[in-house]
Scaffold this motif. Structure first.
Motif, short mmCIF file in Angstrom:
data_model
loop_
_atom_site.label_atom_id
_atom_site.label_comp_id
_atom_site.label_asym_id
_atom_site.label_seq_id
_atom_site.Cartn_x
_atom_site.Cartn_y
_atom_site.Cartn_z
N PHE A 84 0.82 -1.21 0.00
CA PHE A 84 0.00 0.00 0.00
C PHE A 84 0.86 1.26 0.00
CE2 PHE A 84 -2.59 -3.17 2.40
CZ PHE A 84 -3.57 -3.36 1.43
N GLU B 51 -2.53 5.22 1.87
CA GLU B 51 -3.37 4.04 2.10
C GLU B 51 -3.05 3.41 3.46
OE1 GLU B 51 -3.91 2.80 -2.62
OE2 GLU B 51 -2.40 1.81 -1.37
N ASN B 52 -1.77 3.38 3.83
CA ASN B 52 -1.41 2.84 5.14
C ASN B 52 -1.96 3.70 6.27
OD1 ASN B 52 0.21 0.34 5.19
ND2 ASN B 52 1.61 1.44 3.86
N ILE C 47 -5.59 2.80 6.49
CA ILE C 47 -5.73 1.46 7.08
C ILE C 47 -5.58 1.53 8.59
CG2 ILE C 47 -4.53 -0.75 7.32
CD1 ILE C 47 -4.04 -0.61 4.27
N HIS D 272 -9.44 6.05 -1.95
CA HIS D 272 -8.32 5.26 -1.43
C HIS D 272 -8.78 3.90 -0.90
CE1 HIS D 272 -5.16 8.20 -1.93
NE2 HIS D 272 -5.85 9.13 -1.27
N ILE E 97 -7.68 0.11 -1.82
CA ILE E 97 -7.27 -0.87 -0.82
C ILE E 97 -8.03 -2.18 -1.03
CG2 ILE E 97 -7.37 -1.42 1.65
CD1 ILE E 97 -6.89 1.64 2.15
N LYS F 251 -6.58 -4.09 -3.97
CA LYS F 251 -5.30 -4.73 -3.64
C LYS F 251 -5.49 -5.93 -2.72
CE LYS F 251 -2.51 -0.56 -4.29
NZ LYS F 251 -1.62 0.46 -3.68
N LEU G 25 -6.59 -7.78 6.52
CA LEU G 25 -5.52 -6.97 7.11
C LEU G 25 -4.99 -7.60 8.40
CD1 LEU G 25 -7.06 -3.45 6.50
CD2 LEU G 25 -4.92 -4.29 5.50
#
Length: 214
Positions: free
Chosen positions: A149, A153-154, A157, A183, A187, A190, A203
């Protein structure tokens, strides 16, 4: 020599620092310097004569590194303490040192006060952790970061896993809810999921994999 004086051996590959260490320990009634060595091998060769209680050792050395040397030191004396030092404030190096049995870690250059504070901490608590090193360790566990990411994005998250709503995330990051949604959709792609619950489960699995690999 008083029986309560602790014997110190130093391993540092910088020859210029030998005199500095001698100055640091000169006249000290609690610690006595028994030698400054340039390699793990040179200390091991003289171990029978010095019998150190504490070893202060450079983490990254030519030949046997200080970190790999921990195993050899503890074969000689399982009760000694080893204080690692390095110019590298790198979590991977710090982690490896503690995994192999280090009792503390100092970032160079080391002042006299910092060195003796660390030695005193070893005696009182059995471990010596300076603030910068402790923060590095704590940050590594508190911050989720996945290579797949982007930085943004992190960040999203991290907030998403804390239970933040899209609007709360937008307010926290000073962006619009539509930007957050954009975003989050990336995510999901991905992660190959279609919902928030699926994303959180995936996650969590990824986080556990990272911890197991640490």
């Amino acid at each position: 020599m008083k029986t309560n004086v602790l014997k110190i051996a130093v391993i540092d590959n910088d020859d210029k620092l030998g005199g500095i260490y001698n100055q640091y320990f000169q006249g000290n009634e609690q610690y006595e310097l028994h030698g400054v060595y340039s390699s793990v091998h040179s200390l091991l060769s003289n171990f029978g004569r010095s019998h150190p209680d504490i070893i202060i050792c450079e983490a990254l050395l030519n030949g046997i590194s200080g970190i790999d040397g921990l195993e050899y030191f503890y074969r000689k004396n399982k009760d000694l303490k080893v204080l690692m030092m390095s110019q590298e404030n790198d979590f991977k190096i710090i982690k490896e040192a503690f995994k192999k049995g280090a009792s503390g870690y100092l970032i160079k250059p080391i002042t006299k006060d910092r060195l003796f504070n660390a030695l005193d901490a070893l005696g009182q608590h059995g471990i010596a952790l300076e603030l910068d090193v402790a923060k590095k360790i704590i940050d590594s566990f508190q911050t989720r970061s996945f290579d797949v990411f982007s930085k943004k994005e992190n960040e999203i998250i991290e907030l998403l896993t804390q239970g933040f709503t899209y609007k709360m995330i937008a307010d926290k990051l000073f962006v619009t809810p539509s930007a957050v949604n954009f975003h989050i959709q990336n995510i999901y792609v991905k992660l190959n999921v279609n919902s928030k619950s699926e994303a959180l489960r995936k996650l969590k699995e990824m986080e556990m994999q990272q911890l197991n690999a640490a």
